[in-house]
Design a protein around this motif. Structure first.
Motif, PDB file in Angstrom:
ATOM      1  N   THR A  58       0.805  -1.229   0.000  1.00 54.75           N
ATOM      2  CA  THR A  58       0.000   0.000   0.000  1.00 54.75           C
ATOM      3  C   THR A  58       0.843   1.287   0.000  1.00 54.75           C
ATOM      4  N   PRO A  59       2.005   1.347   0.667  1.00 55.27           N
ATOM      5  CA  PRO A  59       2.822   2.562   0.504  1.00 55.27           C
ATOM      6  C   PRO A  59       3.341   2.742  -0.920  1.00 55.27           C
ATOM      7  N   SER A  60       3.470   1.625  -1.655  1.00 55.22           N
ATOM      8  CA  SER A  60       3.943   1.703  -3.038  1.00 55.22           C
ATOM      9  C   SER A  60       2.904   2.303  -3.971  1.00 55.22           C
ATOM     10  N   LEU A  61       1.648   2.367  -3.520  1.00 58.03           N
ATOM     11  CA  LEU A  61       0.609   2.992  -4.324  1.00 58.03           C
ATOM     12  C   LEU A  61       0.862   4.488  -4.499  1.00 58.03           C
ATOM     13  N   ALA A  62       1.805   5.033  -3.740  1.00 64.11           N
ATOM     14  CA  ALA A  62       2.151   6.448  -3.850  1.00 64.11           C
ATOM     15  C   ALA A  62       3.146   6.708  -4.969  1.00 64.11           C
ATOM     16  N   ALA A  63       3.590   5.649  -5.652  1.00 60.81           N
ATOM     17  CA  ALA A  63       4.565   5.795  -6.736  1.00 60.81           C
ATOM     18  C   ALA A  63       4.045   5.123  -7.999  1.00 60.81           C
ATOM     19  N   LEU A  64       4.534   5.555  -9.132  1.00 58.09           N
ATOM     20  CA  LEU A  64       4.203   4.905 -10.403  1.00 58.09           C
ATOM     21  C   LEU A  64       5.155   3.727 -10.573  1.00 58.09           C
ATOM     22  N   TYR A  65       4.877   2.677  -9.817  1.00 60.02           N
ATOM     23  CA  TYR A  65       5.811   1.563  -9.723  1.00 60.02           C
ATOM     24  C   TYR A  65       5.862   0.704 -10.987  1.00 60.02           C
ATOM     25  N   MET A  66       4.980   0.969 -11.947  1.00 60.53           N
ATOM     26  CA  MET A  66       5.048   0.271 -13.229  1.00 60.53           C
ATOM     27  C   MET A  66       5.756   1.112 -14.288  1.00 60.53           C
ATOM     28  N   SER A  67       6.420   2.173 -13.876  1.00 57.38           N
ATOM     29  CA  SER A  67       7.205   2.989 -14.806  1.00 57.38           C
ATOM     30  C   SER A  67       8.584   2.364 -14.980  1.00 57.38           C
ATOM     31  N   SER A  68       9.250   2.716 -16.060  1.00 58.20           N
ATOM     32  CA  SER A  68      10.520   2.073 -16.401  1.00 58.20           C
ATOM     33  C   SER A  68      11.614   2.214 -15.336  1.00 58.20           C
ATOM     34  N   PRO A  69      11.744   3.345 -14.631  1.00 57.71           N
ATOM     35  CA  PRO A  69      12.804   3.412 -13.612  1.00 57.71           C
ATOM     36  C   PRO A  69      12.668   2.355 -12.525  1.00 57.71           C
ATOM     37  N   TYR A  70      11.436   1.933 -12.239  1.00 54.98           N
ATOM     38  CA  TYR A  70      11.230   0.925 -11.204  1.00 54.98           C
ATOM     39  C   TYR A  70      11.371  -0.499 -11.739  1.00 54.98           C
ATOM     40  N   LEU A  71      11.325  -0.666 -13.040  1.00 56.39           N
ATOM     41  CA  LEU A  71      11.329  -1.999 -13.620  1.00 56.39           C
ATOM     42  C   LEU A  71      12.643  -2.362 -14.289  1.00 56.39           C
ATOM     43  N   SER A  72      13.492  -1.384 -14.533  1.00 53.27           N
ATOM     44  CA  SER A  72      14.714  -1.633 -15.290  1.00 53.27           C
ATOM     45  C   SER A  72      15.952  -1.511 -14.405  1.00 53.27           C
ATOM     46  N   PHE A  73      16.887  -2.441 -14.598  1.00 50.97           N
ATOM     47  CA  PHE A  73      18.150  -2.390 -13.862  1.00 50.97           C
ATOM     48  C   PHE A  73      19.012  -1.218 -14.318  1.00 50.97           C
ATOM     49  N   ARG A  74      18.688  -0.638 -15.484  1.00 51.06           N
ATOM     50  CA  ARG A  74      19.444   0.514 -15.984  1.00 51.06           C
ATOM     51  C   ARG A  74      19.331   1.709 -15.056  1.00 51.06           C
ATOM     52  N   THR A  75      18.320   1.704 -14.211  1.00 52.11           N
ATOM     53  CA  THR A  75      18.124   2.806 -13.271  1.00 52.11           C
ATOM     54  C   THR A  75      19.351   3.008 -12.392  1.00 52.11           C
ATOM     55  N   VAL A  76      20.005   1.908 -12.030  1.00 52.64           N
ATOM     56  CA  VAL A  76      21.189   1.987 -11.175  1.00 52.64           C
ATOM     57  C   VAL A  76      22.265   2.842 -11.825  1.00 52.64           C
ATOM     58  N   LYS A  77      22.452   2.656 -13.134  1.00 56.72           N
ATOM     59  CA  LYS A  77      23.505   3.375 -13.856  1.00 56.72           C
ATOM     60  C   LYS A  77      23.045   4.747 -14.342  1.00 56.72           C
ATOM     61  N   GLU A  78      21.841   4.804 -14.881  1.00 52.56           N
ATOM     62  CA  GLU A  78      21.380   6.043 -15.525  1.00 52.56           C
ATOM     63  C   GLU A  78      20.839   7.065 -14.536  1.00 52.56           C
ATOM     64  N   ASP A  79      20.252   6.595 -13.422  1.00 53.43           N
ATOM     65  CA  ASP A  79      19.738   7.493 -12.386  1.00 53.43           C
ATOM     66  C   ASP A  79      18.829   8.583 -12.974  1.00 53.43           C
ATOM     67  N   PRO A  80      17.722   8.217 -13.617  1.00 50.32           N
ATOM     68  CA  PRO A  80      16.909   9.183 -14.374  1.00 50.32           C
ATOM     69  C   PRO A  80      16.283  10.282 -13.529  1.00 50.32           C
ATOM     70  N   PHE A  81      15.878   9.969 -12.305  1.00 47.40           N
ATOM     71  CA  PHE A  81      15.234  10.985 -11.470  1.00 47.40           C
ATOM     72  C   PHE A  81      16.201  12.098 -11.085  1.00 47.40           C
ATOM     73  N   ASN A  82      17.429  11.726 -10.771  1.00 45.59           N
ATOM     74  CA  ASN A  82      18.404  12.747 -10.399  1.00 45.59           C
ATOM     75  C   ASN A  82      18.834  13.581 -11.599  1.00 45.59           C
ATOM     76  N   LYS A  83      18.863  12.994 -12.797  1.00 39.20           N
ATOM     77  CA  LYS A  83      19.155  13.779 -13.993  1.00 39.20           C
ATOM     78  C   LYS A  83      18.072  14.826 -14.219  1.00 39.20           C
ATOM     79  N   LYS A  84      16.837  14.417 -14.005  1.00 37.12           N
ATOM     80  CA  LYS A  84      15.718  15.345 -14.157  1.00 37.12           C
ATOM     81  C   LYS A  84      15.792  16.464 -13.103  1.00 37.12           C
ATOM     82  N   MET A  85      16.098  16.088 -11.874  1.00 40.83           N
ATOM     83  CA  MET A  85      16.181  17.084 -10.818  1.00 40.83           C
ATOM     84  C   MET A  85      17.360  18.018 -11.021  1.00 40.83           C
TER      85      MET A  85
END
Length: 238
Positions: A58-85
């Motif tokens: 239920t706490p995960s309902l606060a995030a778009l957990y089916m978006s690519s950053p949550y589903l892809s291991f590339r997130t570790v390397k690419e860090d998309p949220f911090n690039k956006k910020m």
């Protein structure tokens, strides 16, 4: 905030669909719990699965957990949220505006997902279920767990924009491991799970328990918002 939600429209839709499916599964387990008259043995699989759903999901309902950053291991390397910020921090936008927009988006996502999740559960519950739990008690049960989700939901924007891709990818697994250990301990030593105890708490204290949970959730939103703000003020994006 509006632009952020529009940009993630498909992730929002996919998350909504998966949340609806989780609602169907949860409804099934709650009906099974009613058939056991809300008395389970330690380690009962239905009680454990319900605890995983309500305490862990239920706490995960606060995030778009089916978006690519949550589903892809590339997130570790690419860090998309911090690039956006990093891009947003380079613009003349106050940090308080950036953090508030993320917090409001989190609250909107959580509210919409929770409405779908609990509506599907409520629509599918059997009459047998409501012989043990009144409809008012179930409404209070929903409010209680929504408050809990609100309390922890602010962690999602904090880890997305305040930490890094490694923590974003690893934190769900760490949380799940801690959760499973806590569920097993509670189940073995008390013979009941968190969900069953929440029903008993609602039956004993009624609106007081639900309002306390919602108040804690509101305080949690403020806490995580301020924590993210302080983190962004100190964080070096270069």
């Amino acid at each position: 905030m509006r632009k952020e939600l529009k940009h993630n429209l498909w992730a929002f839709v996919f998350t909504l669909v998966f949340t609806a499916l989780c609602g169907v599964v949860t409804m099934f387990f709650l009906n099974q719990l009613a058939r056991n008259e809300f008395v389970t043995e330690a380690g009962n699989i239905n009680g454990i699965l319900l605890d995983v759903i309500f305490v862990g999901m239920t706490p995960s309902l606060a995030a778009l957990y089916m978006s690519s950053p949550y589903l892809s291991f590339r997130t570790v390397k690419e860090d998309p949220f911090n690039k956006k910020m990093a891009l947003l921090r380079a613009l003349p936008i106050p940090v308080s505006v950036l953090t508030l927009s993320r917090t409001l988006a989190m609250v909107i996502i959580l509210t919409v997902m929770s409405i779908v999740f609990y509506l599907i559960i409520t629509a599918g519950l059997s009459n047998e279920f409501f012989t043990y739990i009144t409809r008012q008690e179930f409404i209070l049960f929903i409010l209680f767990w929504f408050g809990y989700a609100l309390l922890l939901g602010g962690w999602n924007p904090f880890v997305e924009y305040g930490l890094n891709g490694i923590m974003l990818y690893l934190s769900p697994y760490i949380f799940l491991l801690v959760l499973l250990i806590a569920i097993i301990i509670i189940s073995v030593f008390t013979g009941r799970g968190f969900v069953e105890w929440s029903f008993l708490l609602i039956r004993e204290y009624g609106w007081i328990a639900a309002l306390f949970s919602l108040g804690a959730g509101a305080a949690g939103v403020v806490f995580w918002n301020q924590l993210l703000k302080q983190r962004l003020l100190k964080k070096d994006f270069l």
